[in-house]
Motif scaffolding. Structure first.
Motif, PDB file in Angstrom:
ATOM      1  N   GLY A 150       0.817  -1.212   0.000  1.00 46.41           N
ATOM      2  CA  GLY A 150       0.000   0.000   0.000  1.00 46.41           C
ATOM      3  C   GLY A 150       0.848   1.259   0.000  1.00 46.41           C
ATOM      4  O   GLY A 150       0.536   2.242  -0.693  1.00 46.41           O
ATOM      5  N   LEU A 151       1.927   1.239   0.790  1.00 43.92           N
ATOM      6  CA  LEU A 151       2.828   2.398   0.821  1.00 43.92           C
ATOM      7  C   LEU A 151       3.504   2.603  -0.525  1.00 43.92           C
ATOM      8  O   LEU A 151       3.645   3.748  -1.000  1.00 43.92           O
ATOM      9  CB  LEU A 151       3.869   2.215   1.919  1.00 43.92           C
ATOM     10  CG  LEU A 151       3.353   2.276   3.361  1.00 43.92           C
ATOM     11  CD1 LEU A 151       4.441   1.878   4.344  1.00 43.92           C
ATOM     12  CD2 LEU A 151       2.826   3.678   3.682  1.00 43.92           C
ATOM     13  N   LEU A 152       3.939   1.518  -1.141  1.00 45.98           N
ATOM     14  CA  LEU A 152       4.575   1.623  -2.450  1.00 45.98           C
ATOM     15  C   LEU A 152       3.585   2.151  -3.481  1.00 45.98           C
ATOM     16  O   LEU A 152       3.939   3.017  -4.305  1.00 45.98           O
ATOM     17  CB  LEU A 152       5.133   0.270  -2.885  1.00 45.98           C
ATOM     18  CG  LEU A 152       5.775   0.228  -4.278  1.00 45.98           C
ATOM     19  CD1 LEU A 152       6.943   1.201  -4.374  1.00 45.98           C
ATOM     20  CD2 LEU A 152       6.213  -1.192  -4.614  1.00 45.98           C
ATOM     21  N   ASP A 153       2.365   1.673  -3.444  1.00 45.49           N
ATOM     22  CA  ASP A 153       1.380   2.132  -4.419  1.00 45.49           C
ATOM     23  C   ASP A 153       1.071   3.608  -4.199  1.00 45.49           C
ATOM     24  O   ASP A 153       0.882   4.364  -5.165  1.00 45.49           O
ATOM     25  CB  ASP A 153       0.105   1.293  -4.311  1.00 45.49           C
ATOM     26  CG  ASP A 153      -0.793   1.463  -5.540  1.00 45.49           C
ATOM     27  OD1 ASP A 153      -0.298   1.272  -6.668  1.00 45.49           O
ATOM     28  OD2 ASP A 153      -1.976   1.797  -5.372  1.00 45.49           O
ATOM     29  N   TRP A 154       1.017   4.037  -2.937  1.00 45.69           N
ATOM     30  CA  TRP A 154       0.813   5.466  -2.670  1.00 45.69           C
ATOM     31  C   TRP A 154       1.957   6.280  -3.257  1.00 45.69           C
ATOM     32  O   TRP A 154       1.736   7.336  -3.880  1.00 45.69           O
ATOM     33  CB  TRP A 154       0.699   5.721  -1.172  1.00 45.69           C
ATOM     34  CG  TRP A 154       0.652   7.195  -0.865  1.00 45.69           C
ATOM     35  CD1 TRP A 154      -0.405   8.028  -1.049  1.00 45.69           C
ATOM     36  CD2 TRP A 154       1.733   8.002  -0.366  1.00 45.69           C
ATOM     37  NE1 TRP A 154      -0.060   9.314  -0.699  1.00 45.69           N
ATOM     38  CE2 TRP A 154       1.234   9.324  -0.276  1.00 45.69           C
ATOM     39  CE3 TRP A 154       3.041   7.735   0.014  1.00 45.69           C
ATOM     40  CZ2 TRP A 154       2.028  10.377   0.189  1.00 45.69           C
ATOM     41  CZ3 TRP A 154       3.836   8.783   0.464  1.00 45.69           C
ATOM     42  CH2 TRP A 154       3.325  10.095   0.560  1.00 45.69           C
TER      43      TRP A 154
END
Length: 539
Positions: free
Chosen positions: A462-466
């Motif tokens: 999720g952090l990477l996608d953000w």
């Protein structure tokens, strides 16, 4: 200062009055027997916002002074395209950057030397940094006071930035009063290229004091079309002047390209110097087949975390008419306050893992928040802490769109293309959150606005996608005409273009690897180094 000329001739023709080009023009013309022509595609630096530190809010994305480049849709950013501001004015990007003075790490330059680039180690370049510098704090083993480039401390204090530093210390990161000194690691406050509350661009530092030299001719509104190459030697520069007429500036000695990491490779390719197959696609006859031209593009990608605050921030001051009036009066009367603000106030250089030898991430902390400079601040109290990976592994490229010099090249950054880069950006975001959870910063935070509570702390995907959906450039393109000793290198260690006599490149495109920090100070150092080598080779 000229706006054009029918025919010009000098010993040296320099393309680009940016950070490196201004230095070279200054140093070479210190010898009154050396004639220099400096060509700049933009105009004079008369826009008053250039000289006010916070003026980057007004100059970035302004086509009068900004090339307004834009990248191609990038797979690593989920297909997003980014704006890439670059200065098109005397001083180049130093006239619209965030004023942050950062040299990088000693190990950066020692790695260059280990690659076979003699003369580029830390012990070689430190004297050049010192030679340029007029350090407000005074001189010592790492700083100079006799140079034309003013380097000063912040003239603005904001509690949220002080709290960020204290919270970072509470999280275990040491305070460092001088990241340009013995060690870069730690947290503290930025140094900036300013003098008495005014921007000290490369033009202000290196050109303005020598404008009356009769052996220096500056031509503005000179849009370069190609390097004139005759029998394997660069003999001049063909350019369009302010009227649209095609002119040539002839060089009896050398041509030096200082047009930046986008402009320099584009000019080389337009001149027939580059990958032969790519040039042929655009009907350009190859002069030298140099596949490395335009390759090795590197940039710093920043993930910008935004926190809403429990107290007022600069967002509130600038949204208020009364607040803006107070800010203006403070600057007008004392040259202090928010109008003296660099792009960030606080910084930190940290390691994401104890196994990493030197800091691999950098923080930029701002007492305001916005989607981008020039778009205005958010309509709520907030601050920003952005984090970037210092030494990305990902490599992109610059490619021609057409043989027309007026067409911007295609920019392919190729962000987050390696697993290390992806892991590092996620680790940096986690460290930012860890700092935010420490006192005294924690008490000033109302809520995390970006990424926001919907992205869990342990959700790496999720952090990477953000990051893919929101991260942006920190404006440090480098490496596209890299020097080296291998067959893919464009330049040798003396910045000479392989296969062409009398042609050098001197700007951030020459870096074999991006430095661990902001790139303006290294660009000025490269100008100092180039001017020394050019003078040595003249005799």
């Amino acid at each position: 200062m000229d706006t054009g000329a029918a025919e010009l001739r000098a010993d040296y023709v320099i393309v680009g009055a940016g950070s490196s080009g201004c230095v070279i023009a200054n140093r070479l013309t210190a010898d009154p027997s050396v004639r220099v022509i400096l060509l700049e595609a933009g105009g004079r630096d008369t826009n008053p916002w250039i000289h006010v530190p916070v003026g980057y809010f007004k100059t970035m994305h302004n086509p009068a002074v900004d090339w307004c480049y834009r990248t191609e849709p990038d797979p690593g950013l989920n297909g997003r395209s980014l704006e890439w501001p670059r200065g098109k004015v005397l001083g180049g990007s130093s006239s619209l950057n965030g004023l942050l003075y950062v040299r990088g790490q000693a190990q950066d330059y020692d790695r260059w030397r280990q690659m076979g680039l003699e003369g580029w180690g830390w012990s070689d370049v430190l004297p050049l940094f010192k030679r340029s510098e007029n350090q407000e704090r005074g001189g010592d083993a790492y700083h100079g006071t006799d140079g034309p480039l003013a380097v000063s401390n912040m003239r603005l204090v904001r509690p949220v930035c002080d709290a960020w530093i204290a919270a970072a210390e509470a999280a275990g990161y040491p305070f460092n009063p001088d990241y340009n000194g013995a060690s870069q690691e730690g947290v503290g406050y930025f140094q900036l290229t300013a003098r008495n509350g005014r921007r000290c661009s490369a033009a202000a530092a290196f050109l303005k004091p020598v404008l009356d030299r009769p052996n220096l001719k500056i031509v503005t509104r000179a849009h370069v079309r190609r390097v004139v190459i005759e029998e394997g030697r660069a003999t001049g520069i063909e350019y369009g002047d302010a009227s649209g007429a095609v002119r040539v500036a002839y060089a009896d000695g050398e041509v030096i390209l200082s047009a930046g990491a986008i402009g320099s490779p584009q000019i080389l390719m337009l001149s027939g110097v580059g990958e032969a197959a790519h040039l042929a696609e655009h009907g350009i006859a190859p002069v030298v087949d140099l596949p490395g031209v335009g390759r090795n593009l590197q940039d710093h990608l920043q993930a910008r975390l935004v926190y809403k605050c429990t107290e007022t921030t600069l967002n509130d001051e600038v949204r208020s008419l009364v607040g803006r009036g107070r800010i203006f009066m403070e600057y007008a009367l004392f040259r202090t306050g928010p109008m003296t603000m660099a792009a960030s106030l606080a910084t930190g250089f940290m390691r994401t893992d104890e196994r990493v030898e030197t800091p691999d991430i950098q923080f930029h902390v701002q007492p305001w928040s916005a989607d981008s400079p020039g778009e205005g601040v958010h309509p709520f109290s907030a601050f920003t802490m952005s984090v970037c990976q210092l030494r990305p592994e990902s490599r992109g490229e610059i490619r021609l769109r057409s043989p027309d010099a007026a067409d911007h090249p295609a920019i392919h950054p190729n962000y987050l293309a390696t697993e290390t880069d992806r892991q590092t950006i996620v680790a940096g975001i986690k460290i930012a959150r860890r700092i935010a959870d420490n006192s005294p910063l924690r008490e000033k935070i109302a809520v995390e606005y970006r990424p926001g509570p919907d992205v869990a702390a342990d959700d790496d995907d999720g952090l990477l996608d953000w990051a893919r959906n929101s991260a942006t450039t920190i404006y440090h393109p480098t490496g596209t005409c890299r020097m080296g000793v291998d067959g893919q290198a464009v330049l040798d260690a003396r910045l000479r273009v392989r296969g062409i006599r009398g042609l050098r490149v001197a700007d951030c495109s020459v870096m074999p690897e991006i430095v661990s920090g902001n790139t303006n100070a290294p660009a000025i150092m490269i100008g100092e180094k180039a001017s020394d080598m050019i003078a040595e080779d003249r005799h």
